[in-house]
Write an enzyme that holds these catalytic residues in place. Structure first.
Site, short mmCIF file in Angstrom:
data_model
loop_
_atom_site.label_atom_id
_atom_site.label_comp_id
_atom_site.label_asym_id
_atom_site.label_seq_id
_atom_site.Cartn_x
_atom_site.Cartn_y
_atom_site.Cartn_z
N ASP A 480 0.82 -1.21 0.00
CA ASP A 480 0.00 0.00 0.00
C ASP A 480 0.86 1.27 0.00
OD1 ASP A 480 -2.38 1.45 0.13
OD2 ASP A 480 -3.21 0.22 1.73
N ASP A 550 -10.91 1.99 -3.20
CA ASP A 550 -11.51 1.69 -1.89
C ASP A 550 -13.04 1.77 -1.98
OD1 ASP A 550 -9.24 1.16 -0.48
OD2 ASP A 550 -9.05 3.13 0.44
C1 GLA Z 1 -5.77 1.86 2.25
C2 GLA Z 1 -6.25 0.72 1.38
C3 GLA Z 1 -7.29 -0.10 2.09
C4 GLA Z 1 -6.74 -0.61 3.41
C5 GLA Z 1 -6.23 0.56 4.24
C6 GLA Z 1 -5.51 0.08 5.48
O1 GLA Z 1 -6.75 2.81 2.39
O2 GLA Z 1 -6.75 1.19 0.17
O3 GLA Z 1 -7.71 -1.18 1.29
O4 GLA Z 1 -5.70 -1.53 3.15
O5 GLA Z 1 -5.32 1.37 3.51
O6 GLA Z 1 -5.04 1.11 6.24
#
Ligand code: GLA
Length: 725
Positions: A480, A550
């Protein structure tokens, strides 16, 4: 042969299945761009060269007959700064004398089978040397001693090309590269619309279309990542062109940091397209003997609108960008705990999800953020990649063994490029956070970014990650990256090299990704950046799938998937069903099936009915996996054409199977509704699985499937599966 050279006319012709690209070396060694478009035979190619050359005020180079030639009005393969070409420059070098004039002329060339790799950078590859052919056009600037090599590779079967550039310092003094754009393409007219993919967190890759106008227009990022704000993709489509008609040129940059894509329409109404590393706040000092490699740009041409352009990108990326063990291997159907639990979990809670997953037919359990340091919310612990034993008793090993004993694969979340101010790592190494002297760093999501230009930082990360990945049987890694980059500087770089920071940063990130994926070749990497904030081909080189957004609300997520499909294949698109949003599980599944599919929920928070529904709906995903991942996509009704309904279809290579999905986003009162399918064989007959009815391909494509009796309700969706009889 895809690359030919006609010595007498000094013409290079680069042909793919359906396209031709023509370069001519003009008197004095100027590399002219003569043509890019549908395939043309090798007859009278120099006729293109004739064009209006006079433009008021234009300067011609010394030694030329007055008013016979100026690089200002001719289409060029490279836009040299500081000389007669007044259009937007694609290369600018500040030489040791302090001026930024450069004048690259032909020196030599090489033509060979296959495709070179770009050191330290992601790039497309040839699976065998016969698949593509490469032209290296070597240009020299006699004053600075700079050598610029333009590298073109033609992917014959895919009607696609890549282009990059290498600059070498063959002089005895250092100079500074101020601009080195991978792509420079001069179009003969401005009669095109520009299509770009803009967006934000939760709403990535929305399509925007505007006519080209005089002056400069374009996209870019200064966020330290390719970003959700503008994807590094542009298309030019002829006015009036659409999904299935018109000429479409697609340009995509294989790069994940600050970039620029610009088009300048000049007073001759020709359009220059450039794309490459963002030249704002960029400079690269090149010492004698050194080389600088730019990332590469991908060029796709279609004579049948955006649809064919997209399908070419999809096949090209599946065949020549995605690599490694997972390239053609079926990706596991996963459940991720993020939307279900956030960071509020322990080993037993996760095991309950994993047990449910196994009973349901899911193949992998992914543990998301919150397993390390003291991470109970997003204010701490990034960088402390040691397991939180209060949450996971017995360590990661214990949870991995329990999950594996169920017969599931195991995945884990990391955000390696970040460091929380509240972390042991930051307390021990405050200078590992990127920063500039005398200024406090800005904070995003309570975190700083770690300095990936530093080898000691990368070694630390590799070491810590290896303790987890090397000692446990882990199958999948979600990587990420969750904030914009600010105060971008490194404690280790000297002042004159701070301009190199952004590019050095991404080279460092690529190096660590490469180290991880080559040390653990079985690992499936899924990229993520607050969803799809680094949804670019640079990242796809390392991770064959990327979390698309997301936003898991099927009714708005579908727009993101349509936009993403302009150039990225379904196989790379991480798409999940979650509990918390509008729409039925049926619709959520139908939308998420368009990608690398999974679930993102806590089974204890949903009803038994929902759990049963999920169990029943998984079979279809397995059944249609190949058709969706490797079939041809046809956008039948796109959200940018119709706010109420949308429809998409996958057809296999033999045109013997088709899966159509229709979604009613909002109820529409006009009830007559015919869907005309695409991409079938008109001469074949197809059986609709649900009813057993037989239709001819010609009928389905011309008259269409009548859906007047389909439930007309917000959020209703349905799939229609056809097989040849
Ligand atoms: C980001 C990702 C999510 C999740 C969060 C965790 O926003 O897009 O899918 O993994 O971080 O903190």
């Amino acid at each position: 042969m895809s690359v030919k050279y006609y010595d007498e006319q000094k013409i290079f012709k680069l042909d793919s299945k359906d396209t031709s690209y023509v370069i001519k070396i003009f008197e004095g060694g100027y590399p002219l761009h003569l043509y890019y478009g549908s395939f043309i035979p090798d007859v009278n190619l120099t006729s293109f060269e004739k064009r209006h050359v006079y433009a008021s005020f234009s300067a011609w180079p010394e030694g030329y007959e007055p008013y016979t030639f100026t690089p200002d009005t001719y289409p060029m393969e490279i836009g040299c700064n500081g000389g007669p070409d007044m259009r937007i420059a694609s290369v600018q070098i500040r030489n040791a004398d302090g001026n930024a004039v450069v004048d690259f002329r032909y020196d030599s060339h090489k033509i060979y089978k296959g495709k070179p790799a770009l050191p330290g950078l992601p790039s497309l590859h040839a699976n065998c040397d016969d698949e593509c052919e490469t032209l290296e056009l070597c240009l020299k600037d006699s004053v600075t001693g700079a050598i610029c090599t333009l590298i073109y590779t033609v992917f014959e079967k895919h009607s696609a090309m890549t282009r990059s550039m290498v600059i070498e310092n063959a002089s005895s003094k250092s100079f500074e590269i101020e601009r080195a754009m991978s792509l420079c393409l001069d179009m003969n007219s401005m009669d095109y619309d520009l299509i770009t993919l803009y967006g934000r967190h939760m709403q990535e890759r929305d399509l925007e279309r505007r006519p080209l106008a005089h002056g400069t227009q374009g996209i870019g990022s200064r966020r330290g990542s390719s970003s959700a704000a503008q994807n590094p993709f542009m298309a030019l489509i002829s006015r009036g062109g659409g999904e299935d008609n018109g000429e479409a040129y697609g340009f995509n940059l294989v790069y994940s940091s600050n970039y620029k894509g610009e088009i300048e329409v000049d007073y001759n109404e020709s359009a220059r397209v450039i794309m490459g590393i963002n030249y704002d706040d960029f400079g690269w000092t090149l010492a004698p003997g050194e080389r600088f490699y730019t990332p590469e740009a991908v060029l796709v041409y279609s004579d049948e609108g955006l649809g064919k352009m997209s399908r070419t990108f999809h096949r090209l990326y599946n065949d020549n960008l995605i690599r490694g063990e997972w390239k053609n291997k079926k990706r596991p159907l996963l459940v991720n705990n993020w939307e279900g639990t956030g960071m509020d979990f322990d080993g037993d809670k996760l095991f309950v999800i994993a047990k449910w997953a196994k009973e349901t037919g899911i193949e992998m359990f992914v543990m998301d953020d919150g397993w390390f340091g003291k991470r109970d919310d997003d204010t701490s612990s990034l960088g402390d990649w040691q397991v939180n034993e209060e949450k996971l008793k017995g360590g990661i090993g214990s949870l991995v063994s329990r999950v594996k004993a169920l017969g599931l694969k195991f995945g884990i979340w990391y955000e390696p490029e970040m460091i929380s101010p509240d972390s042991n790592l930051y307390r021990a190494h405050p200078d590992w956070a990127i920063h500039v002297p005398g200024r406090k760093g800005s904070i995003g999501r309570h975190q700083y970014i770690i300095d990936m230009t530093r080898k000691d930082v990368r070694d630390y990360l590799f070491g810590e990650m290896s303790k987890v990945l090397g000692n446990n049987d882990i199958d999948y890694l979600k990587w990420d990256f969750n904030r914009n980059m600010t105060e971008a500087g490194s404690a280790l770089l000297p002042a004159e090299k701070q301009k190199e920071f952004y590019h050095r940063y991404i080279l460092g990130t690529y190096e660590l990704m490469d180290r991880i994926t080559s040390t653990y070749p079985h690992l499936l990497m899924e990229n993520c950046s607050g969803g799809g904030g680094r949804y670019d081909p640079g990242m796809m080189y390392y991770s064959p799938q990327i979390w698309c957004s997301d936003n898991t609300d099927a009714l708005s997520r579908v727009d993101i998937q349509f936009g993403s499909s302009l150039c990225y294949p379904a196989s790379v698109q991480g798409a999940h069903v979650s509990a918390s949003r509008r729409a039925s599980y049926e619709t959520k599944r139908n939308v998420a099936m368009w990608g690398s599919f999974g679930y993102e929920l806590d089974p204890e928070k949903i009803s038994e009915e929902a759990r049963n529904e999920i169990k029943a709906q998984i079979a279809d995903y397995h059944r249609h996996y190949d058709l969706i991942h490797y079939g041809d996509l046809y956008r039948i009704i796109s959200p940018w054409d119709d706010p109420y309904r949308c429809a998409w279809e996958f057809v296999d290579e033999n045109k013997s199977k088709a899966l159509l999905t229709v979604l009613i986003k909002f109820r529409k009162e006009s009830r007559n509704f015919f869907i005309r399918l695409k991409g079938l064989n008109a001469d074949k007959n197809y059986r609709l699985e649900e009813t057993g009815e037989i239709y001819s391909g010609a009928l389905l494509m011309n008259a269409g499937l009548s859906l007047f009796d389909m439930p007309n309700a917000d959020g209703y969706s349905k799939t229609f599966y056809f097989e040849e009889v």
